[in-house]
Motif scaffolding. Sequence first.
Motif, mmCIF file in Angstrom:
data_model
loop_
_atom_site.group_PDB
_atom_site.id
_atom_site.type_symbol
_atom_site.label_atom_id
_atom_site.label_comp_id
_atom_site.label_asym_id
_atom_site.label_seq_id
_atom_site.Cartn_x
_atom_site.Cartn_y
_atom_site.Cartn_z
ATOM 1 N N THR A 57 18.180 -49.271 27.152
ATOM 2 C CA THR A 57 17.683 -49.955 28.311
ATOM 3 C C THR A 57 16.586 -49.032 29.102
ATOM 4 O O THR A 57 16.731 -47.965 29.073
ATOM 5 N N SER A 111 8.431 -45.546 39.081
ATOM 6 C CA SER A 111 9.319 -44.560 38.216
ATOM 7 C C SER A 111 9.979 -45.465 36.906
ATOM 8 O O SER A 111 10.219 -46.476 37.306
ATOM 9 N N PHE A 112 10.618 -44.710 35.985
ATOM 10 C CA PHE A 112 11.520 -45.418 35.253
ATOM 11 C C PHE A 112 12.616 -44.607 34.847
ATOM 12 O O PHE A 112 12.569 -43.174 35.173
ATOM 13 N N ALA A 113 13.614 -45.062 34.421
ATOM 14 C CA ALA A 113 14.869 -44.296 33.740
ATOM 15 C C ALA A 113 15.385 -44.853 32.671
ATOM 16 O O ALA A 113 15.112 -46.301 32.292
ATOM 17 N N LEU A 114 16.004 -44.324 31.881
ATOM 18 C CA LEU A 114 16.622 -44.950 30.644
ATOM 19 C C LEU A 114 18.173 -44.807 30.697
ATOM 20 O O LEU A 114 18.782 -43.833 31.271
ATOM 21 N N ALA A 115 18.651 -45.865 30.056
ATOM 22 C CA ALA A 115 20.040 -45.837 29.882
ATOM 23 C C ALA A 115 20.406 -46.089 28.365
ATOM 24 O O ALA A 115 19.891 -46.479 27.616
ATOM 25 N N ASN A 161 11.582 -40.612 35.717
ATOM 26 C CA ASN A 161 10.300 -39.954 35.412
ATOM 27 C C ASN A 161 9.399 -40.916 36.151
ATOM 28 O O ASN A 161 9.451 -42.045 36.470
ATOM 29 N N GLN A 162 8.230 -40.010 36.678
ATOM 30 C CA GLN A 162 7.364 -41.016 37.448
ATOM 31 C C GLN A 162 6.080 -41.524 36.526
ATOM 32 O O GLN A 162 5.837 -41.020 35.561
ATOM 33 N N PHE A 163 5.799 -42.880 36.808
ATOM 34 C CA PHE A 163 4.459 -43.269 36.059
ATOM 35 C C PHE A 163 3.219 -42.406 36.546
ATOM 36 O O PHE A 163 3.063 -42.350 37.859
ATOM 37 N N GLY A 172 14.842 -48.971 32.509
ATOM 38 C CA GLY A 172 14.909 -49.519 34.143
ATOM 39 C C GLY A 172 13.488 -49.328 34.729
ATOM 40 O O GLY A 172 13.030 -47.935 34.866
ATOM 41 N N ILE A 224 16.905 -37.973 36.092
ATOM 42 C CA ILE A 224 17.159 -39.169 35.532
ATOM 43 C C ILE A 224 15.885 -40.137 35.880
ATOM 44 O O ILE A 224 16.116 -41.306 35.456
ATOM 45 N N LYS A 233 22.921 -43.461 32.849
ATOM 46 C CA LYS A 233 21.516 -42.963 32.840
ATOM 47 C C LYS A 233 21.455 -41.706 31.950
ATOM 48 O O LYS A 233 22.298 -40.684 31.689
#
Lengths: 389, 214
Positions: free
Chosen positions: A353, B33-37, A4-6, A355, A2, B80
């Motif tokens: 969204t 890092s990022f996540a999507l929802a 992913n790294q930048f 995050g 869930i 997520k």
Amino acid sequence: MIFNQFDDTDVVAGRTSRVASGFWPDAVTFLSQSLLSDNYFELTQSFLTPSPSYGSSIYDIRRTMYYLDVFPSTSTHANNDPYFSVAYGNFYGDLGSGSFTVDVDSIKAFAPKAIYTQYQNMLVGSTDASGKFQMKSGSASDKTTADDIFVLSFSSYKLKDKLDEGIFEITLTGSNGSITVRDDSPFLSQASSVYNLITGSINDSTDSVPSYQGIGLFYPNDGVVVFNAKVVNQLIGLSNISSSGIVGPVTQPPANYSTSSYTGIRIGGSIVSATVNHKVFFWAIQNANNTIKVRKSEFVPSRHYFVRVKNRDFNYSNNPTYVFDGTDGNPNHQKGTIFNQDFITNPTTYVTTVGLYNDNNELVAVAKLSRPALKTFDNELLIKVRLDF
Amino acid sequence: MGYLDNQTITVDAILTKKGRELLAQAGNLNITSFALADDEIDYTLYQPNHPNGSAFYDLAIRNTPVFEPVSDETQVMKYKLVSLNQGVTSIPVISIAQDKISIPRDYTGDIIISPSTNPAYNLTLGYTAILGNKNVGVLLIEQSNSINSVSSTIPTFAGDINTTSAQVVVGQKFRFLPNSSLGKTTSTILTIIGNESGGSLSIEVSVTVPSTTV
């Protein structure tokens, strides 16, 4: 997964965005000058028994000996939320005969001298030998020196980082007529921290180089506009105006300055038989049948994160409507089974969204898309997330 | 000739309360890092039998209005999106042996909570276990994992978990001990969240207090 790294190329730091908006309430740039009101209470209050009481000292700045606050409406006035102030400064501090009799009776506060000096200290460069404000007049190299100044000082809280040069205009009205002034930045080839005031509107053409009359100076970074009082007096006539317009000499000085010998304050060598000068200048602003135009800017440091969603990523969802909950008794509908056959053959999600997380998986920033964005194995998304500080 | 749509989606982010707190304390956010929802989406609105054809299948979903962001980090990013291999027919489902825990307050046996995910997932980052009311007992980490952060942001639902009374632990396996001094029978919710899959599971935990006999 869930998260992913930048990587380093996904983050762009050190960007600063300029956010410009109108200076007046509701972020408007234009405000009718007749709406302006001030806090000059002494005209109706007794010097000895002021009401409301602002303390026993005449030096209390709220009693407007030094400056008066200006409000864009009666409601902001009631909330004591001033947008700018008006002050009068005199290099010598004298009234007419060379003495400091501006301070009537035994007050001796020398308010005009104090005002001039504080703006001189803040704004006049140390290389200026005269120590006075100098404005362009006539040809490019000629300058006129101001012994007397009117000052508009805009609220730092309201103006954020700076006033916008080129988007400033004010009209002044007196017994001899009106002038509309602006700064000369549109005619210059490079930015500066100070500009000269010239006659004209911001709506005028900028094709021809203006003529300079030594009207004043515009300091956008400080939020200060300095007028050469002598020149303004010559151009519009300040001696015969009052709150109701041009009605002849004002004979009623404010209570706390009132003495039988009161004659006014000298502007540029001549006695102005009016009340306290910053009040007169406020009337010159308020009586003008025009709008005061002011725009401000804020510089917002920001960082951009490029969220690159590759074709193989984020094509399934933990949304409860995406799967069966396993409660209908159908052996093919086990908990977690994707309920829609189309989503099995062509996995599809809709992103709403984004995050941003730190290395402790703490959600530190969040961004919303304006509408759901389709994501499948057949497409990729590039979402630029801007984070302002 | 038309123009190709090569737009990058540009959005403004806001700091969460946690982000502001970290910025004030440490001076930087250290975003890695990022996540999507897809919190707002109702996938049951997908209409594979739409009479106008395939272009209209997801019309209702694509037109779903999206909420503005809120600064409470526990109230966003609840569902997520997850990256899985193409062809799977189900998303990873978390399970534990118990479907409910109901024990007396003086119970001394071992109650081991050993989450697993099918298909296999959450092997590295493990699970986050949230005991809704820590008055009923305590969660101990029976088996830890490489990342043992208890500060991870846990999405909650209004009225679901009272964060002030909840206990949060991270690991692969947990042990529950009831509160032997509990004054009255109390129930709460134990939620297990997969730190890689994002899926979750909730069961009821009830610790009973025997009624006093006269």
